[in-house]
Design a protein around this motif. Structure first.
Motif, PDB file in Angstrom:
ATOM      1  N   UNK A  25       0.842  -1.210   0.000  1.00 48.07           N
ATOM      2  CA  UNK A  25       0.000   0.000   0.000  1.00 48.07           C
ATOM      3  C   UNK A  25       0.872   1.253   0.000  1.00 48.07           C
ATOM      4  N   UNK A  26       1.899   1.259   0.840  1.00 50.21           N
ATOM      5  CA  UNK A  26       2.769   2.426   0.888  1.00 50.21           C
ATOM      6  C   UNK A  26       3.507   2.631  -0.431  1.00 50.21           C
ATOM      7  N   UNK A  27       3.874   1.540  -1.082  1.00 44.46           N
ATOM      8  CA  UNK A  27       4.638   1.641  -2.333  1.00 44.46           C
ATOM      9  C   UNK A  27       3.770   2.074  -3.506  1.00 44.46           C
ATOM     10  N   UNK A  28       2.484   1.720  -3.479  1.00 43.89           N
ATOM     11  CA  UNK A  28       1.616   1.984  -4.630  1.00 43.89           C
ATOM     12  C   UNK A  28       0.551   3.044  -4.364  1.00 43.89           C
ATOM     13  N   UNK A  29       0.203   3.261  -3.097  1.00 41.56           N
ATOM     14  CA  UNK A  29      -0.887   4.173  -2.779  1.00 41.56           C
ATOM     15  C   UNK A  29      -2.261   3.574  -2.976  1.00 41.56           C
ATOM     16  N   UNK A  30      -2.329   2.275  -3.261  1.00 44.99           N
ATOM     17  CA  UNK A  30      -3.609   1.605  -3.517  1.00 44.99           C
ATOM     18  C   UNK A  30      -4.222   1.134  -2.198  1.00 44.99           C
ATOM     19  N   UNK A  31      -5.415   1.654  -1.893  1.00 38.68           N
ATOM     20  CA  UNK A  31      -6.052   1.354  -0.608  1.00 38.68           C
ATOM     21  C   UNK A  31      -6.456  -0.110  -0.455  1.00 38.68           C
ATOM     22  N   UNK A  32      -6.622  -0.820  -1.555  1.00 36.30           N
ATOM     23  CA  UNK A  32      -7.068  -2.214  -1.416  1.00 36.30           C
ATOM     24  C   UNK A  32      -6.042  -3.048  -0.671  1.00 36.30           C
TER      25      UNK A  32
END
Length: 218
Positions: A25-32
């Protein structure tokens, strides 16, 4: 493999995957990935926690992998299930403001006190989790699609800081609750125990704010 599990997963499997999903999540910003990390961590508590003595068993109740249930704390050569579980539970607790997750993590420290005091070299990762527990809660939230702000937030060595990113305002994640865009621009919020400084919209401003905070805590 290919959607088929041959054996039941153990504590360290849940803990490492949950921590990896949080990092994803931290690397991509994707909340899933944050949602899935929280789900797996909750399952780890349900399946492995010892409500009587604290800490976590290696295998779930009723599992068929081991003759007797046991707990492991040795971090050699990789983090033990208890160490990694405590670590990821603390990180998630600070994002979700979840005192119950933190309580389960602290139960590991209490149970492993003898190791921590007399054999610290054997529980190096557990000491990292303990350092996180005793460090002031520090959080960074970024709302809006901005790679520059996200990269600025993650820059440098911040082992006791947690992060949450969302492409648009959301109240689904406590750390992101009430965080809005600023004049339509993505914004970053630097917080301690959910008390946040004024948001910034420029990556250089965020870096400067983080530098000031690191300098004040040194």
């Amino acid at each position: 493999r290919d959607g088929v599990a041959k054996i039941d997963a153990y504590l360290e499997d849940y803990a490492n995957v949950a921590n990896g999903l949080l990092e994803l999540h931290w690397a991509t910003g994707d909340l899933r990935w944050l949602d899935e990390s929280r789900r797996l961590a909750g399952l780890a508590v349900d399946l492995f926690a010892d409500p009587e003595r604290g800490g976590f068993f290696v295998d779930p109740a009723g599992g068929d992998g081991l003759i007797a249930r046991r707990k492991e704390f040795d971090d050699h050569p990789t983090p033990s299930g208890n160490s990694m579980t405590a670590y990821v539970l603390l990180r998630l607790a600070r994002i979700y403001g979840d005192a119950e997750l933190e309580k389960h993590a602290v139960s590991v420290f209490r149970l492993a006190r003898t190791y921590l005091e007399h054999a610290p070299a054997a529980v190096g990762h557990l000491l990292c989790a303990l350092d996180l527990h005793f460090s002031p809660p520090r959080e960074i939230a970024v709302v809006g699609s901005s790679e520059e702000l996200r990269h600025a937030a993650l820059a440098g060595f911040q082992p006791t800081t947690v992060f949450a990113f969302a492409g648009e305002p959301t109240d689904r994640i406590p750390l992101l609750t009430g965080k809005d865009l600023v004049d339509g621009k993505p914004a970053a919020y630097v917080c301690e125990s959910f008390a946040c400084q004024a948001p910034v919209t420029d990556a250089d401003e965020l870096r400067a704010a983080l530098s000031r905070r690191i300098a004040s805590s040194a």
